[in-house]
Design a protein around this motif. Structure first.
Motif, PDB file in Angstrom:
ATOM      1  N   GLN A 188     -56.511 -78.284 -14.337  1.00  0.00           N
ATOM      2  CA  GLN A 188     -55.532 -77.358 -14.596  1.00  0.00           C
ATOM      3  C   GLN A 188     -54.525 -77.735 -15.834  1.00  0.00           C
ATOM      4  N   ASN A 189     -54.515 -79.103 -16.101  1.00  0.00           N
ATOM      5  CA  ASN A 189     -53.831 -79.574 -17.442  1.00  0.00           C
ATOM      6  C   ASN A 189     -54.751 -79.404 -18.479  1.00  0.00           C
ATOM      7  N   LYS A 191     -57.150 -80.961 -18.987  1.00  0.00           N
ATOM      8  CA  LYS A 191     -57.870 -82.394 -19.301  1.00  0.00           C
ATOM      9  C   LYS A 191     -59.393 -82.280 -18.845  1.00  0.00           C
TER      10      LYS A 191
END
Lengths: 252, 422
Positions: A188-189, A191
């Motif tokens: 969700q980031n 990454k």
């Protein structure tokens, strides 16, 4: 100035065309001829960051493009007898339940537990679920050649209704047979979270995945999944996907 | 003659080919030596334990012969090791559902561990602090389960009444229980038990309604007599109506279970006895809430209670409500009227290490501390099928000597075990 305008128009059009092509490609992959059902044995080798390994085996039966699935755990010995049933629904939450012989109970589990790892592997329940075409947005990013194989690079962006744990997934699709040979999953980031590679074999005229390698790049853990004893289109009946069959030793 | 012999031989071969050779066989089990120490003085708790459990299944087509065998021993008396046939039954899987017959351990109810609706089998109190079916004793019974779309109906018939196995005359069990004299036990006229359960799934909501007719699992004094001992014990009749459901709410899972009991002293009064009439209605409930944290710690809490709705009786010196002990239902609620528990478990190192904690508070009196039970369990798989287990059970009561947890304080123990799974 005129050249700039032309370049801008080309850019806008090309983005539009590629976006359309992304959906078209996803549709083509989705429409690819698939077996009605399959039976197989799966061996998973889990390797942690320090190289320590453990293996697990299961027997599984799938139907309707993995929308119905029943799995019996064969090893390690402590998990023997545990079984898992999943039935995906279009308009309501998926049914997922476990047979726990130590309790003699069938335990319903939340379908929103999709992010949980399956049997301690790097595959989550979501990774084992078929992606619904209308629950994702698609962008065809580019075309590549890798190891003499021509590939499409497709971005899959989950819509809120997919309830995905990923922000997006990049898929490398073999141009020749439309098989997904590699995927990168982003958290969700945004990454990089996991990388999956898949090997296929031609069985009964179907491109059948026989080996997966899933690596969690954030914790250095990986899982190698080998699929054997594959049987396709054996006319598996719907009533096999009933809770009662979780209790039985697999014999199909 | 030779022809008939040949015919028999051919028949046997055909039969073998179609049955024995087509039979499937599976087994699983564990070898699990363990030691329980009292932390106060380090002495070994001399109670029986199961050193091995084996499940054997033979199957053919839609039939399975399932068995569960245990080897029970005591460290102080290894020569007295016993083989227990805990289950042996035929399981048939027709298209419409399931049919089982034999010595069976059944399980009802959606909650974990504490199930007011699950009174189908008696408990073995030596294993009361174990989990799952380890605590239960199989009953000679039959069941039929029918699937009807989203609905499932299960009927159960139990051919004999079985009582809880209590730790009679055990020095290392803190509550002294003396085995009642056989002469003082009243016989059950119709010891049959039966029940029905309907399960239904509607809009992501699972619920079940159940009915069960049974007798108490532990004996109760039911009449006063002129002989010695001056009383008779028996098993009261119970009718139970149960309701349980599962609901998923976002990241939470709710599992609840409730059972309403009608308990009666059904024995006929004899000319030489004074019967303790009992007509009691009580409710037992368990509300369970689960939450999986983002760091993969699973949290579970249970609120459970026992509420006596009405208690009519005669022959007692006091209000029956104050002395009534349920003969069925959640074992813990036989001793304590209200409790709340908190549990957490987490796995590390690819599920090799499991840590688990469980705390149960006696909250009979909301305004005063009534004791608690804390369990800390850990297990570590050091080889593929080998596991080492370490756990600690700590029971704390209060100043009230009649409090169940005060009585059980001396049962606090440290347990060390080695397990080999196969």
């Amino acid at each position: 100035m005129k050249i700039k305008k032309i370049l801008l128009i080309i850019f806008v059009y090309s983005t539009f065309i590629f976006a359309m092509s992304g959906l078209e490609l996803a549709k083509k992959i989705d429409n690819k001829k698939k077996p009605k059902d399959s039976k197989s044995n799966t061996t998973m080798v889990l390797t942690n960051k320090s190289g320590k390994q453990q293996s697990k085996t299961i027997r599984s039966i799938q139907k309707d493009d993995n929308k119905k699935q029943i799995i019996w755990f064969l090893s390690p010995a402590r998990d023997k007898g545990v079984a898992f049933l999943k039935i995906e629904h279009k308009n309501k939450d998926d049914e997922m339940c476990l047979w726990l012989p130590a309790f003699k109970k069938i335990r319903r589990i939340r379908s929103s537990d999709k992010s949980d790892n399956f049997m301690g592997s790097d595959m989550s329940y979501e990774d084992m679920t078929t992606r619904d075409l209308d629950e994702y947005k698609y962008e065809l990013l580019r075309e590549e050649t890798l190891n003499d194989t021509d590939l499409y690079v497709l971005k899959n962006i989950p819509l809120p209704k997919a309830k995905s744990t990923y922000s997006y997934i990049i898929s490398w699709v073999n141009k020749n047979n439309l098989t997904i040979v590699k995927e990168k999953f982003f958290d969700q980031n945004d990454k990089l979270y996991k990388i999956k590679t898949v090997k296929y074999e031609k069985i009964d005229d179907y491109d059948t995945p026989t080996e997966f390698f899933m690596e969690d790049v954030q914790n250095g853990h990986n899982t190698k999944i080998t699929i054997t004893n594959v049987e396709l289109d054996t006319e598996v009946k719907d009533y096999l996907f009933q809770e009662k069959n979780l209790k039985r030793a697999p014999r199909w | 003659m030779r022809k008939s012999q040949l015919l028999i031989l051919i028949s046997i071969v055909i039969l073998l080919q179609n049955s024995v050779f087509a039979l499937g066989f599976s087994y699983s089990g564990e070898i699990n030596p363990s030691l329980k120490y009292q932390p106060s003085d380090g002495t070994l708790l001399e109670l029986p334990f199961r050193i091995s459990n084996i499940d054997l299944n033979i199957y053919h087509g839609n039939f399975e012969l399932q068995s569960k065998v245990a080897l029970e021993t005591r460290w102080e008396d290894l020569d007295e090791t016993k083989i227990q046939l805990r289950e042996l039954y035929l399981h048939w899987y027709p298209k419409f559902g399931e049919v089982k017959i034999g010595k069976i351990i059944h399980a009802w109810g959606y909650a974990d561990q504490n199930n007011p609706t699950d009174n189908l089998n008696p408990y073995n109190f030596y294993y009361l602090f174990d989990t799952g079916i380890e605590r239960k004793i199989g009953s000679l019974s039959g069941s039929i389960s029918v699937n009807l779309g989203n609905m499932n109906v299960e009927g159960i018939f139990i051919a004999e009444h079985n009582s809880n196995k209590l730790p009679y005359n055990e020095n290392d069990f803190p509550i002294e229980i003396n085995e009642p004299s056989k002469d003082a036990m009243l016989e059950l006229e119709n010891p049959y038990e039966y029940g029905i359960r309907l399960k239904h799934n509607i809009f992501d909501f699972d619920y079940s309604i159940s009915y069960f007719h049974c007798y108490d699992r532990s004996p109760t004094i039911l009449e006063e007599v002129l002989t010695i001992p001056p009383y008779n014990l028996g098993y009261r009749k119970n009718d139970m109506i149960g309701l349980d459901f599962i609901k998923f709410l976002g990241d939470f899972t709710i599992r609840t279970e409730s059972a309403y009991f009608f308990t009666t002293n059904q024995y006929n009064k004899s000319n030489f006895s004074s019967k303790f009439e009992q007509d009691v209605q009580y409710l037992q409930y368990v509300i369970q809430l689960e939450y999986n944290t983002p760091i993969d710690v699973k949290l579970t809490t249970q609120f459970m209670g026992n509420y006596i709705v009405s208690a009519d009786g005669s022959g007692f010196n006091t209000d029956l409500k104050n002395i009534f002990v349920p003969g069925v239902g959640v074992p813990f609620l036989s001793f304590v009227d209200r409790g709340i528990s908190f549990g957490a478990n987490v796995f590390f190192f690819d599920d090799r290490l499991k840590l688990e904690t469980f705390t149960l508070f006696n909250i009979e009196q909301f305004d005063e501390y009534s004791g608690q039970m804390i369990a800390l369990n850990s297990s570590y798989y050091f080889l593929q099928n080998f596991e080492v287990e370490l756990s600690y059970l700590w029971i704390v009561g209060n100043d009230d000597e009649n409090n169940f947890l005060t009585k059980m304080e001396d049962f606090s123990h440290l347990s060390v075990g080695l397990k080999y799974n196969f």
